[in-house]
Design a protein around this motif. Structure first.
Motif, short mmCIF file in Angstrom:
data_model
loop_
_atom_site.label_atom_id
_atom_site.label_comp_id
_atom_site.label_asym_id
_atom_site.label_seq_id
_atom_site.Cartn_x
_atom_site.Cartn_y
_atom_site.Cartn_z
N ASP A 24 0.83 -1.21 0.00
CA ASP A 24 0.00 0.00 0.00
C ASP A 24 0.86 1.25 0.00
OD1 ASP A 24 -2.35 -1.43 -0.09
OD2 ASP A 24 -2.89 -1.10 2.02
N SER A 94 -5.94 -2.95 -6.03
CA SER A 94 -5.96 -1.72 -5.23
C SER A 94 -5.69 -0.52 -6.11
CB SER A 94 -4.87 -1.75 -4.15
OG SER A 94 -5.07 -2.78 -3.24
N ILE A 131 -12.35 -3.85 -4.81
CA ILE A 131 -11.17 -3.03 -5.12
C ILE A 131 -10.85 -2.22 -3.88
CG2 ILE A 131 -10.27 -1.14 -6.52
CD1 ILE A 131 -12.27 -2.05 -8.75
N ASN A 132 -9.65 -2.38 -3.37
CA ASN A 132 -9.21 -1.58 -2.23
C ASN A 132 -8.84 -0.19 -2.72
OD1 ASN A 132 -9.41 -3.80 -0.41
ND2 ASN A 132 -7.48 -4.56 -1.21
N VAL A 133 -9.26 0.83 -1.99
CA VAL A 133 -8.99 2.21 -2.40
C VAL A 133 -8.27 2.93 -1.26
CG1 VAL A 133 -9.98 4.38 -3.21
CG2 VAL A 133 -11.06 2.22 -3.84
N LEU A 134 -7.19 3.62 -1.63
CA LEU A 134 -6.43 4.43 -0.68
C LEU A 134 -6.49 5.88 -1.13
CD1 LEU A 134 -3.80 1.83 -1.10
CD2 LEU A 134 -4.18 2.60 1.24
N ARG A 144 -8.33 4.22 3.91
CA ARG A 144 -8.28 2.96 3.14
C ARG A 144 -9.63 2.26 3.28
NH1 ARG A 144 -7.35 -2.47 3.10
NH2 ARG A 144 -5.81 -3.22 1.61
N GLU A 146 -12.03 -1.17 1.84
CA GLU A 146 -12.02 -2.47 1.15
C GLU A 146 -13.31 -2.56 0.36
OE1 GLU A 146 -11.17 -5.75 3.72
OE2 GLU A 146 -9.45 -4.73 4.60
#
Length: 163
Positions: A24, A94, A131-134, A144, A146
């Motif tokens: 990440d 991600s 899709i993981n988003v930061l 962050r 999930e």
């Protein structure tokens, strides 16, 4: 009869990029690099996104403005549409998004607009996995999530439009 329902979302907040997992952290730092191709002469607001694919590839996007304002495109959609046309069968794991401007200091994570969230939801649905988003603020915290459901719980998803 009216039924009252409650909706809750889940996300993690980090105070520093150094608190993130190695992957990440790398993705957040790559999103900073992505800003270098931003074409934002009107707003001066640069946005960069780095997207990690299941194959290990990283795809970049940056916002692209146009003097006819509606003709521009956000960084997230630039990256996602590139993935859709170039790597259509590679799952998105991600994505990290960051922003910068010379006009003021950004102190909170900049989140995606509704149109970008809807496109993210479509890609998540297409691949049948989250899709993981930061959201990476270089001078502040990182949010962050999930999956897109926490960001857009009522995404448009009309199943009758499918084949």
């Amino acid at each position: 009869m009216i039924e009252k329902k409650k909706l809750s979302i889940s996300f993690e907040e980090y105070s520093s990029v150094d608190e993130l997992s190695k992957s990440d952290k790398i993705l957040c730092l790559e999103s900073v690099k992505a800003m270098s191709s931003s074409h934002s002469p009107y707003s001066g607001f640069r946005v960069g996104v780095a997207v990690q694919l299941e194959s290990g590839k990283v795809v970049y996007g940056s916002n692209q403005e146009n003097v006819a304002y509606p003709s521009g495109l956000c960084a997230e959609r630039v990256a996602l549409f590139t993935i859709g046309s170039t790597y259509p069968d590679d799952k998105i794991i991600s994505m990290a998004i960051t922003a910068q401007t010379d006009h003021f200091e950004i102190k909170e994570p900049v989140t995606s607009c509704g149109a970008c969230l809807q496109v993210m939801a479509e890609y998540e649905k297409k691949q049948s996995s989250p899709i993981n988003v930061l959201f990476y603020c270089r001078n502040g915290s990182i949010i962050r999530t999930e999956g897109i459901k926490s960001l857009l719980p009522f995404a448009f998803a009309e199943t009758r439009l499918q084949k």
